[in-house]
Scaffold this active site. Structure first.
Site, PDB file in Angstrom:
ATOM      1  CB  THR A   1      65.366  71.520  74.567  1.00 29.18           C
ATOM      2  OG1 THR A   1      66.554  72.228  74.262  1.00 29.18           O
ATOM      3  CG2 THR A   1      65.649  70.449  75.590  1.00 29.18           C
TER       4      THR A   1
ATOM      5  CE  LYS B   1      81.838  70.924  59.332  1.00 30.75           C
ATOM      6  NZ  LYS B   1      82.045  70.170  58.087  1.00 30.75           N
TER       7      LYS B   1
ATOM      8  N   GLY C   1      79.512  84.259 105.990  1.00 28.40           N
ATOM      9  CA  GLY C   1      78.057  84.141 106.122  1.00 28.40           C
ATOM     10  C   GLY C   1      77.322  85.149 105.257  1.00 28.40           C
TER      11      GLY C   1
ATOM     12  CD  GLU D   1      73.285  78.684  72.167  1.00 25.49           C
ATOM     13  OE1 GLU D   1      74.251  78.524  71.413  1.00 25.49           O
ATOM     14  OE2 GLU D   1      72.111  78.673  71.768  1.00 25.49           O
TER      15      GLU D   1
ATOM     16  CD  GLU E   1      76.387  68.781  80.082  1.00 24.37           C
ATOM     17  OE1 GLU E   1      76.699  69.077  81.239  1.00 24.37           O
ATOM     18  OE2 GLU E   1      77.143  68.147  79.316  1.00 24.37           O
TER      19      GLU E   1
ATOM     20  NE  ARG F   1      89.763  71.848  83.008  1.00 22.09           N
ATOM     21  CZ  ARG F   1      89.426  73.031  83.500  1.00 22.09           C
ATOM     22  NH1 ARG F   1      88.379  73.650  83.039  1.00 22.09           N
ATOM     23  NH2 ARG F   1      90.136  73.598  84.442  1.00 22.09           N
TER      24      ARG F   1
HETATM   25  C1  LIG Z   1      68.078  78.096  81.686  1.00 21.33           C
HETATM   26  C2  LIG Z   1      67.846  77.258  80.460  1.00 21.33           C
HETATM   27  C3  LIG Z   1      67.272  77.832  79.341  1.00 21.33           C
HETATM   28  C4  LIG Z   1      67.020  77.072  78.206  1.00 21.33           C
HETATM   29  N1  LIG Z   1      66.419  77.657  77.132  1.00 21.33           N
HETATM   30  C5  LIG Z   1      66.108  76.900  76.050  1.00 21.33           C
HETATM   31  C6  LIG Z   1      65.410  77.468  74.940  1.00 21.33           C
HETATM   32  O1  LIG Z   1      65.080  78.655  74.925  1.00 21.33           O
HETATM   33  N2  LIG Z   1      65.098  76.670  73.892  1.00 21.33           N
HETATM   34  C7  LIG Z   1      65.446  75.353  73.865  1.00 21.33           C
HETATM   35  O2  LIG Z   1      65.140  74.679  72.879  1.00 21.33           O
HETATM   36  N3  LIG Z   1      66.121  74.787  74.894  1.00 21.33           N
HETATM   37  C8  LIG Z   1      66.458  75.521  75.986  1.00 21.33           C
HETATM   38  N4  LIG Z   1      67.124  74.952  77.049  1.00 21.33           N
HETATM   39  C9  LIG Z   1      67.460  73.534  77.004  1.00 21.33           C
HETATM   40  C10 LIG Z   1      68.952  73.262  76.853  1.00 21.33           C
HETATM   41  O3  LIG Z   1      69.406  73.698  75.595  1.00 21.33           O
HETATM   42  C11 LIG Z   1      69.218  71.774  77.082  1.00 21.33           C
HETATM   43  O4  LIG Z   1      68.798  71.466  78.392  1.00 21.33           O
HETATM   44  C12 LIG Z   1      70.683  71.451  76.896  1.00 21.33           C
HETATM   45  O5  LIG Z   1      71.023  71.479  75.530  1.00 21.33           O
HETATM   46  C13 LIG Z   1      71.077  70.091  77.485  1.00 21.33           C
HETATM   47  O6  LIG Z   1      70.316  69.074  76.947  1.00 21.33           O
HETATM   48  P1  LIG Z   1      69.589  68.009  77.881  1.00 21.33           P
HETATM   49  O7  LIG Z   1      68.728  68.738  78.827  1.00 21.33           O
HETATM   50  O8  LIG Z   1      68.993  66.995  76.988  1.00 21.33           O
HETATM   51  O9  LIG Z   1      70.759  67.353  78.723  1.00 21.33           O
HETATM   52  P2  LIG Z   1      71.279  65.859  78.603  1.00 21.33           P
HETATM   53  O10 LIG Z   1      71.925  65.691  77.282  1.00 21.33           O
HETATM   54  O11 LIG Z   1      70.204  64.910  78.967  1.00 21.33           O
HETATM   55  O12 LIG Z   1      72.390  65.869  79.731  1.00 21.33           O
HETATM   56  C14 LIG Z   1      72.375  65.020  80.901  1.00 21.33           C
HETATM   57  C15 LIG Z   1      73.774  64.444  81.131  1.00 21.33           C
HETATM   58  O13 LIG Z   1      74.074  63.532  80.076  1.00 21.33           O
HETATM   59  C16 LIG Z   1      75.366  63.799  79.556  1.00 21.33           C
HETATM   60  N5  LIG Z   1      75.412  63.467  78.121  1.00 21.33           N
HETATM   61  C17 LIG Z   1      74.447  63.670  77.189  1.00 21.33           C
HETATM   62  N6  LIG Z   1      74.875  63.252  75.981  1.00 21.33           N
HETATM   63  C18 LIG Z   1      76.123  62.775  76.142  1.00 21.33           C
HETATM   64  C19 LIG Z   1      77.103  62.210  75.265  1.00 21.33           C
HETATM   65  N7  LIG Z   1      76.864  62.066  73.956  1.00 21.33           N
HETATM   66  N8  LIG Z   1      78.290  61.841  75.780  1.00 21.33           N
HETATM   67  C20 LIG Z   1      78.549  61.996  77.092  1.00 21.33           C
HETATM   68  N9  LIG Z   1      77.667  62.536  77.975  1.00 21.33           N
HETATM   69  C21 LIG Z   1      76.471  62.916  77.510  1.00 21.33           C
HETATM   70  C22 LIG Z   1      75.569  65.304  79.772  1.00 21.33           C
HETATM   71  O14 LIG Z   1      76.955  65.626  79.805  1.00 21.33           O
HETATM   72  C23 LIG Z   1      74.884  65.506  81.123  1.00 21.33           C
HETATM   73  O15 LIG Z   1      75.822  65.226  82.135  1.00 21.33           O
HETATM   74  C24 LIG Z   1      67.389  75.695  78.193  1.00 21.33           C
HETATM   75  C25 LIG Z   1      67.980  75.127  79.322  1.00 21.33           C
HETATM   76  C26 LIG Z   1      68.211  75.885  80.447  1.00 21.33           C
HETATM   77  C27 LIG Z   1      68.834  75.244  81.657  1.00 21.33           C
END
Ligand SMILES: Cc1cc2nc3c(=O)[nH]c(=O)nc-3n(C[C@H](O)[C@H](O)[C@H](O)COP(=O)(O)OP(=O)(O)OC[C@H]3O[C@@H](n4cnc5c(N)ncnc54)[C@H](O)[C@@H]3O)c2cc1C
Length: 546
Positions: A157, A290, A416, A439, A441, A539
């Site tokens: 990310t 894949k 509470g 893993e 969103e 879903r």
């Molecule tokens: C606790 C934690 C640990 C993590 N650890 C790691 C790690 O070790 N290594 C690593 O690389 N990453 C890590 N991550 C990152 C994580 O994998 C990403 O945050 C995650 O994949 C979501 O991507 P984003 O942040 O870009 O969200 P975004 O994609 O920006 O999501 C924001 C919003 O946009 C919406 N959205 C995005 N694309 C679309 C679409 N095509 N269609 C419709 N809606 C969309 C989503 O549904 C969401 O509501 C971690 C995150 C967390 C919270």
């Protein structure tokens, strides 16, 4: 009740327990031992769990004088790291080949509801070494990885992109003159952001970067990248990194950021099991797009089990609390009742318990499917991999969402006291809810499932669908009419039949709607316009699986 007192946990009743709790336990309508064997898949597993619990309880290094809730973040990270080292040094206490079973249990007992500085090393780094290295790379990297000479993480990310991996900005440009890749962070948004353990602990990472060779971009590929000097632990020249600060939860993990400034690594540091870059810069594509799905499916099965365990823990807390909490009267003058006697309270609690079981069994199922499909891949058959990947992505989304909602209901059920950190709900919630994002969103995952379902619908309509057992109902020509006449008489098969009928109807309704929109706008616009329906369809398809 047929309880053999020699069985571990045959009887949970202890002298001095709250009398209301004892009263409830005495009225249990099932045999506790049999129930445990059923839930944990066998007597041996339950006995092993007891042995592991006793081992952890009797190991002084695992006992905390001060609860984590009272420590600063730095202290939490330090303690987690120290315990993780002891935990892995003493890993002989468990069957280390069984991470899904003994490994997860052992870790949860030692670390609690948190991750630690080595979590990503075991969850993502090591599986990538195993899954993506060619034979020579495996010989070189696996030994030090297992011995923790390398402490790794997974850096995919970026500040700018997490879901849309095709737009990752970090680059790995091949230089045939020196036979090296040059890693670079061209913009602020290309900064790697989030990798667990990166902030302070790891000295290497699997880095996903856009591969450029002979002037062409070949998309994101994984690279094995040394980040810190093995002697001094200082960042290598050309590498800037650090901790991203406190988070919503999971603060025992030092999630970090990472910036490259024309940082060079040898050509052979590209993972080359599937795709390759030859010394002259020629790119060799993977035989099957894949192939990386297998590891992801396994990680999902672990996540689903983890979520089920969190919901189960929350349900136990909520239900026990409701048994001992007395408030209000049902019959005036008859004394205050246990709040569990209120129908509204039962309505709040019991579905969460049922869900926790359903999610646990779903995790077992996905793991079994993963093992079967892995066997098929061994014989060169990839047919079912895409379907299994879609099912596991969707289940991860539905289970983590339902877990988050369920934990919140259970917190509310404790009034509470549920708001106090002593209840454990804040830690359970903030830990579990991370699973809705990492893993993949959740909405993005559901849309991925929907894409697969739309492909199936198209193939069914054309008449060339090739579906695994889990998705075979999509092609059924059944009228979909319910067989249920009364809830008292309906069978499990009737319920499954109806779930399948609803899912099938929604899949084809979404498909027809999508196709109809596609006649007046671009495919992508039509997809966006239908996306709420598509998510609902995905879903229901996953609920059907559950
Ligand atoms: C606790 C934690 C640990 C993590 N650890 C790691 C790690 O070790 N290594 C690593 O690389 N990453 C890590 N991550 C990152 C994580 O994998 C990403 O945050 C995650 O994949 C979501 O991507 P984003 O942040 O870009 O969200 P975004 O994609 O920006 O999501 C924001 C919003 O946009 C919406 N959205 C995005 N694309 C679309 C679409 N095509 N269609 C419709 N809606 C969309 C989503 O549904 C969401 O509501 C971690 C995150 C967390 C919270």
């Amino acid at each position: 009740m047929n309880i053999n007192p020699t069985m571990p946990y045959a009887n949970l009743i202890q002298p001095g327990d709250n009398p209301d709790l004892t009263k409830e336990r005495k009225t249990a309508s099932f045999n506790l031992w049999k129930m445990q064997c059923f839930v944990y898949e066998g007597e041996e597993v339950v006995k092993r769990r007891k042995e592991i619990l006793e081992f952890v309880q009797s190991t002084p290094e695992f006992n905390d004088e001060i609860p984590a809730e009272f420590l600063s973040r730095e202290e939490v990270v330090d303690r987690g790291a120290r315990k993780a080292v002891v935990m892995t040094n003493k890993a002989d206490a468990i069957d280390t080949s069984d991470f899904f079973g003994e490994g997860m249990y052992y870790q949860s007992l030692v670390i609690g509801r948190d991750l630690h500085s080595m979590s990503l090393h075991y969850i993502m780094f090591m599986p990538t070494i195993q899954g993506q290295s060619d034979d020579d790379q495996m010989d070189e990297w696996m030994g030090p990885t297992a011995a923790r000479a390398f402490l790794g993480t997974f850096a995919q990310t970026e500040l700018g992109h997490g879901s849309n991996l095709t737009k990752l900005e970090a680059t790995a440009t091949y230089d045939p003159k020196t036979e090296e890749f040059v890693l670079h962070t061209p913009t602020l948004t290309a900064t790697k952001w989030w990798p667990g353990g990166l902030g302070k602990s790891c000295n290497v990472a699997v880095v996903m970067a856009q591969l450029y060779t002979n002037g062409q971009c070949k998309g994101p590929h994984p690279f094995f990248v040394p980040l810190r000097d093995p002697e001094t632990h200082m960042p290598m020249k050309g590498v800037t990194l650090g901790d991203i600060g406190p988070k919503f939860g999971i603060n025992g993990s030092d999630n970090g950021f990472l910036i490259f400034d024309h940082y060079r690594i040898p050509r052979r540091n590209m993972f080359m099991r599937f795709s390759k870059v030859l010394p002259d810069g020629t790119y060799v594509a993977p035989p099957h797009a894949k192939l990386g799905f297998g590891t992801m499916v396994f990680v999902r099965s672990i996540m689903i089990k983890d979520q089920a365990t969190q919901l189960g823990a929350a349900a136990v807390i909520g239900i026990r609390y409701s048994a001992v909490r007395r408030q209000g009267e049902i019959n005036e003058g008859a004394g205050e009742v246990q709040v569990i006697d209120y129908r509204t309270q039962q309505f709040r609690l019991l579905p969460q318990l049922a869900r926790a079981f359903a999610f646990l069994f779903a995790a077992y199922e996905i793991k079994t499917l993963y093992l079967n499909v892995t066997e098929q891949i061994g014989t060169g058959n990839m047919d079912l991999l895409a379907e299994l990947h879609a099912v596991s992505s969707g289940l991860k989304a539905v289970v983590s969402w339902e877990t988050a909602q369920g934990v919140e209901q259970l917190r509310l059920a404790c009034g509470g006291h549920g708001y106090s950190r002593a209840s454990a709900f804040p830690d359970i919630y903030t830990y579990a809810v991370g699973g809705c994002t990492y893993e993949g969103e959740n909405i993005v995952m559901l849309l991925q499932v929907a894409r697969f379902l739309m492909k199936c619908a198209k193939e069914v309509r054309i008449g060339n669908a090739k579906l695994a057992d889990i998705g075979a109902y999509i092609a059924k020509t059944d009228s979909g009419k319910s067989h249920i006449r009364s809830w008292r008489q309906c069978s499990d098969e009737d319920i499954i039949h109806d779930f399948e009928a609803v899912a099938r109807r929604m899949i084809f309704a979404s498909y027809d709607r999508l196709k109809s929109f596609e006649t007046t706008m671009t495919k992508k616009e039509a997809w966006n316009k239908c996306s709420i329906d598509l998510c609902k369809t995905a879903r229901v398809r996953e609920l059907c699986e559950l």
